[in-house]
Design an enzyme around this catalytic site. Structure first.
Site, PDB file in Angstrom:
ATOM      1  N   THR A 323       0.851  -1.189   0.000  1.00  0.00           N
ATOM      2  CA  THR A 323       0.000   0.000   0.000  1.00  0.00           C
ATOM      3  C   THR A 323       0.886   1.238   0.000  1.00  0.00           C
ATOM      4  O   THR A 323       1.923   1.261   0.665  1.00  0.00           O
ATOM      5  CB  THR A 323      -0.956   0.009   1.216  1.00  0.00           C
ATOM      6  OG1 THR A 323      -1.765   1.186   1.164  1.00  0.00           O
ATOM      7  CG2 THR A 323      -0.201  -0.025   2.524  1.00  0.00           C
ATOM      8  N   HIS A 375       2.703 -11.684  14.250  1.00  0.00           N
ATOM      9  CA  HIS A 375       3.794 -12.266  15.037  1.00  0.00           C
ATOM     10  C   HIS A 375       3.550 -13.751  15.343  1.00  0.00           C
ATOM     11  O   HIS A 375       4.471 -14.471  15.757  1.00  0.00           O
ATOM     12  CB  HIS A 375       3.964 -11.489  16.341  1.00  0.00           C
ATOM     13  CG  HIS A 375       5.377 -11.397  16.803  1.00  0.00           C
ATOM     14  ND1 HIS A 375       6.334 -12.355  16.497  1.00  0.00           N
ATOM     15  CD2 HIS A 375       6.019 -10.474  17.561  1.00  0.00           C
ATOM     16  CE1 HIS A 375       7.490 -12.020  17.039  1.00  0.00           C
ATOM     17  NE2 HIS A 375       7.325 -10.879  17.693  1.00  0.00           N
TER      18      HIS A 375
END
Length: 404
Positions: A323, A375
């Site tokens: 993006t 994560h």
């Protein structure tokens, strides 16, 4: 003969749609392929057109109603316009009414596109029967226009809601507008992404001078060699990201329940801002795409995104997303994951800053890069090394060609 007008066939990932706008009302005449109704899904807006010349007889699903795949929307009476066609042709040939003749030269679908883009029909060359202007002629005219006028034409449309509020001095006016299905879905998924993932963001900065010098040196030759395709920055980022994804396959993976799915290919989504909301069309197999292929495909995505012509197939899948908030002036931001992907790269504005180089203070064009990642799937070490790889490749573009 009565024909059922049905909703399009939705892919498995789209459960249903919403009737957005009826462009024809019961009793109105239609010609073949003329737009009748828009169906809005959580990905794109789909157009339903007339199957033949005829009249819209009855509407079964009103605006705002939810419809399923191939559900009947309306009843269409075919053949009702056919008898009126010869008279229209005769009037056109007689030349008694010049304004009528000009109107008949522009098909309904072409007229809609002309009105939406504030175009002058007299400037568009028609390739249809008797010099008539088709929808394809208008689209070709739009594609061939220079890049500068396009945003200017779109700007009034985007700003329209703001100027509809007639506010007198001292008044405090509010306007309540229902959230579109697309924007509501985007909002829901962005919230879910933050709630369901252990999202973390790591930052780095890249010296854009090598890429900028390379682009400046070859942009004219590149455009001439590749039939007008312009050399931008996004293709360098896509290729650098593709190489980094090959080296760190965990960043190119996705989560499916408790399973980690590793992809042996690179399909990179590129976020495109449109009036209806953010869309993410996907570049397929970027490892096999050249810089010119990337630039041409992204330019096509941008045009079709502005015209509302991006299809569901364009946005299905994707293993990673890029993006670019820099086009709007963003210096730094935290991109949000695009589930089920496990990482997203955020580009930002190129800003000249004083940097220390070999003990000297040098002014360099710098860009902050942000990598948000899940994560649960990606360790911090892997994420940082992935981002550093992109940085190294961009600061030495020859490595992209040598794959080192």
């Amino acid at each position: 003969m009565s024909i059922e007008i049905k909703a399009p066939t939705f892919p498995e990932s789209v459960a249903d749609g919403t009737v957005a706008t009826w462009h024809k009302q019961p009793g109105e005449a239609c010609v073949t392929d003329e737009l009748i109704v828009d169906i809005e899904t959580d990905k794109v807006v789909l157009e339903v057109v007339a199957p033949a010349d005829g009249v819209l007889k009855e509407i079964l699903k009103g605006e705002g109603d939810t419809v399923l795949s191939e559900e009947v929307l309306a009843i269409f009476a075919a053949g009702a316009v056919a008898s009126a066609a010869p008279a229209a042709d005769t009037a056109s040939q007689s030349g008694d009414d010049a304004s009528t003749t000009d109107a008949e030269k522009v098909g309904p679908a072409a007229r809609k596109l002309i009105d939406e883009n504030n175009l002058d029909a007299s400037q568009i060359k028609g390739t249809g029967k008797n010099g008539g202007i088709t929808k394809e002629d208008v689209q070709s005219y739009l594609n061939n226009r220079s890049a500068a006028p396009a945003p200017a034409a779109a700007a009034p449309k985007a700003a329209a809601p703001a100027v509809t509020l007639n506010v007198a001095a001292g008044e405090r006016v509010e306007k309540r507008v229902p959230m579109t299905r697309l924007r509501a879905t985007i909002a829901k998924r962005l919230v879910e992404a933050q709630q369901n993932a252990a999202m973390l963001t790591t930052y780095n900065e890249v010296n854009m001078k090598p890429v900028m010098e390379l682009r400046k040196q070859y942009k004219d030759l590149f455009e001439k060699t590749h039939n007008g395709t312009r050399l931008g920055f996004m293709s360098f980022f896509v290729k650098a990201t593709t190489e980094a994804l090959k080296r760190f396959p965990g960043v190119n993976a996705s989560l499916d329940g408790s399973d980690m799915v590793y992809h042996g290919y690179q399909d990179i989504g590129v976020a495109v801002s449109t009036e209806r909301g953010l869309m993410v069309p996907v570049l397929r197999d970027t490892d096999s795409m050249s810089l010119a292929d990337v630039e041409a495909t992204i330019a096509d995505f941008g045009r079709r995104g502005r015209d509302g012509k991006l299809g569901m197939d364009d946005m299905q899948g994707g293993t990673f997303t890029i993006t670019n908030g820099g086009v709007f002036g963003s210096l730094m931001s935290t991109p949000i994951l695009n589930p089920p992907q496990t990482a997203i790269l955020g580009m930002h504005k190129i800003q000249e800053r004083p940097m220390a180089v070999n003990g000297q203070v040098v002014i360099l064009p710098m860009m902050y890069l942000a990598l948000s990642y899940d994560h649960r799937m990606i360790d911090g070490k892997e994420a940082v090394q992935f981002l550093v790889t992109i940085k190294d490749l961009l600061e030495d573009p020859a490595r992209l060609l040598l794959e080192v």
